[in-house]
Design a protein around this motif. Structure first.
Motif, mmCIF file in Angstrom:
data_model
loop_
_atom_site.group_PDB
_atom_site.id
_atom_site.type_symbol
_atom_site.label_atom_id
_atom_site.label_comp_id
_atom_site.label_asym_id
_atom_site.label_seq_id
_atom_site.Cartn_x
_atom_site.Cartn_y
_atom_site.Cartn_z
ATOM 1 N N PHE A 188 0.842 -1.288 -0.370
ATOM 2 C CA PHE A 188 0.207 0.063 -0.782
ATOM 3 C C PHE A 188 0.979 1.656 -0.115
ATOM 4 O O PHE A 188 0.743 2.311 -0.924
ATOM 5 N N TYR A 189 1.603 0.929 0.445
ATOM 6 C CA TYR A 189 3.028 2.436 1.284
ATOM 7 C C TYR A 189 3.162 2.556 -0.247
ATOM 8 O O TYR A 189 3.542 3.573 -0.859
ATOM 9 N N GLY A 190 3.997 1.889 -1.500
ATOM 10 C CA GLY A 190 4.521 1.722 -2.512
ATOM 11 C C GLY A 190 3.992 2.296 -3.167
ATOM 12 O O GLY A 190 4.035 2.341 -3.921
ATOM 13 N N VAL A 191 2.592 1.424 -2.877
ATOM 14 C CA VAL A 191 1.247 2.083 -4.252
ATOM 15 C C VAL A 191 1.245 3.514 -4.699
ATOM 16 O O VAL A 191 0.868 4.031 -5.349
ATOM 17 N N LYS A 192 1.226 4.352 -2.817
ATOM 18 C CA LYS A 192 0.660 5.178 -2.889
ATOM 19 C C LYS A 192 1.957 5.792 -2.957
ATOM 20 O O LYS A 192 1.447 7.726 -3.838
ATOM 21 N N LEU A 193 3.346 5.126 -3.174
ATOM 22 C CA LEU A 193 4.268 6.744 -3.618
ATOM 23 C C LEU A 193 4.415 7.018 -4.882
ATOM 24 O O LEU A 193 4.722 7.276 -5.770
ATOM 25 N N GLY A 194 3.412 5.531 -5.424
ATOM 26 C CA GLY A 194 4.021 5.432 -7.205
ATOM 27 C C GLY A 194 2.837 6.303 -7.729
ATOM 28 O O GLY A 194 3.121 7.056 -8.483
ATOM 29 N N TYR A 195 1.693 6.487 -6.926
ATOM 30 C CA TYR A 195 0.457 7.762 -7.381
ATOM 31 C C TYR A 195 1.144 8.515 -7.238
ATOM 32 O O TYR A 195 0.965 9.686 -8.213
ATOM 33 N N SER A 196 1.316 8.628 -6.238
ATOM 34 C CA SER A 196 2.447 10.197 -6.119
ATOM 35 C C SER A 196 3.319 10.712 -6.867
ATOM 36 O O SER A 196 3.470 12.625 -7.595
ATOM 37 N N PHE A 197 4.061 9.406 -7.723
ATOM 38 C CA PHE A 197 4.861 10.577 -8.280
ATOM 39 C C PHE A 197 4.452 9.935 -9.684
ATOM 40 O O PHE A 197 4.982 11.732 -10.446
ATOM 41 N N ILE A 198 3.238 9.123 -10.336
ATOM 42 C CA ILE A 198 2.231 9.675 -11.210
ATOM 43 C C ILE A 198 1.674 10.964 -11.571
ATOM 44 O O ILE A 198 1.565 11.737 -12.633
ATOM 45 N N GLN A 199 1.162 11.451 -10.110
ATOM 46 C CA GLN A 199 0.354 12.955 -10.128
ATOM 47 C C GLN A 199 1.371 13.299 -10.309
ATOM 48 O O GLN A 199 1.218 14.534 -11.104
ATOM 49 N N LEU A 200 2.571 13.426 -9.800
ATOM 50 C CA LEU A 200 3.762 14.863 -10.366
ATOM 51 C C LEU A 200 3.719 14.814 -11.653
ATOM 52 O O LEU A 200 4.300 16.338 -11.659
ATOM 53 N N ILE A 201 4.188 13.559 -12.371
ATOM 54 C CA ILE A 201 4.684 14.155 -13.769
ATOM 55 C C ILE A 201 3.855 14.239 -14.532
ATOM 56 O O ILE A 201 4.350 14.978 -15.794
ATOM 57 N N LYS A 202 2.579 14.377 -14.004
ATOM 58 C CA LYS A 202 1.745 14.846 -14.923
ATOM 59 C C LYS A 202 1.345 16.081 -15.439
ATOM 60 O O LYS A 202 2.010 17.403 -14.916
#
Length: 202
Positions: A188-202
């Motif tokens: 869950f932590y990992g996916v949350k970090l991944g989601y934050s990464f996607i949001q950041l590069i949009k």
């Protein structure tokens, strides 16, 4: 002494909530030898103290301002923390006192580094909390406060390792479920970090 105790109490409140570091120490204490458990606790303390000191002096502000650095940490954190979580779910359900069942020291160090340093949100939050306290302290007293935080980290993770390791025989039937629960939370932590990464590069 007053500022040392303030740092100690703050440090305990900061590290005690169940997070990636605590889950990793708990899992190690229930699934690997006591020697390896204590090694993991000390390595975790080292990275936690290094992060606390860095946050105290404002590294979170640097990460918040450097977009590329933030993106790199988010991406690496997502991949590595998720990988650790999957590894826990797939791990054996037997307690082993032999060294043969232990992870390599290099893997342990990498994992401890990942669950501590590869979470920019933790770095930024830590910087806001610790940096905020630093700003409110007399400059000559700040060293005692951060010393208290470091002592709290050492006491907490070593106590956690000793306690869980001492009573781990009682966890025998629960180890697989402990691994699964810890693994799911880390994923869950990992996916949350991944989601934050996607949001950041949009």
């Amino acid at each position: 002494m007053k500022y040392l105790l303030q740092g100690l109490l703050f440090g305990l409140a900061y590290v005690a909530p169940i997070g990636a570091q605590n889950l990793y120490v708990i899992n190690t204490a229930t699934s690997q030898s006591k020697l390896r458990t204590y090694q993991v606790a000390l390595i975790t303390v080292f990275f936690d103290i290094s992060l606390a000191i860095s946050c105290f002096f404002g590294i979170g502000l640097l990460i918040d301002k450097c977009l590329l650095l933030k993106e790199i940490i988010l991406l690496l954190g997502s991949v590595i923390v998720t990988y650790i979580g999957i590894g826990l779910i797939r791990s054996t359900s037997k307690v082993s006192d032999s060294k043969n069942g232990d992870d390599s020291l290099i893997k342990i160090i990498a994992s401890c580094f990942a669950v501590t340093w590869l979470n920019p949100q933790a770095i930024i939050d830590g910087s806001l909390l610790l940096g905020g306290f630093k700003a409110s302290l007399p400059s000559e007293m700040s060293k005692y406060f951060i010393l208290g935080v470091c002592i709290a980290s050492f006491v907490w993770f070593n106590s956690l390792a000793i306690l869980v390791s001492k009573f781990r025989s009682k966890f025998n039937k629960l180890i697989k479920w402990i691994n699964v629960i810890c693994g799911v939370i880390l994923i869950f932590y990992g996916v949350k970090l991944g989601y934050s990464f996607i949001q950041l590069i949009k």
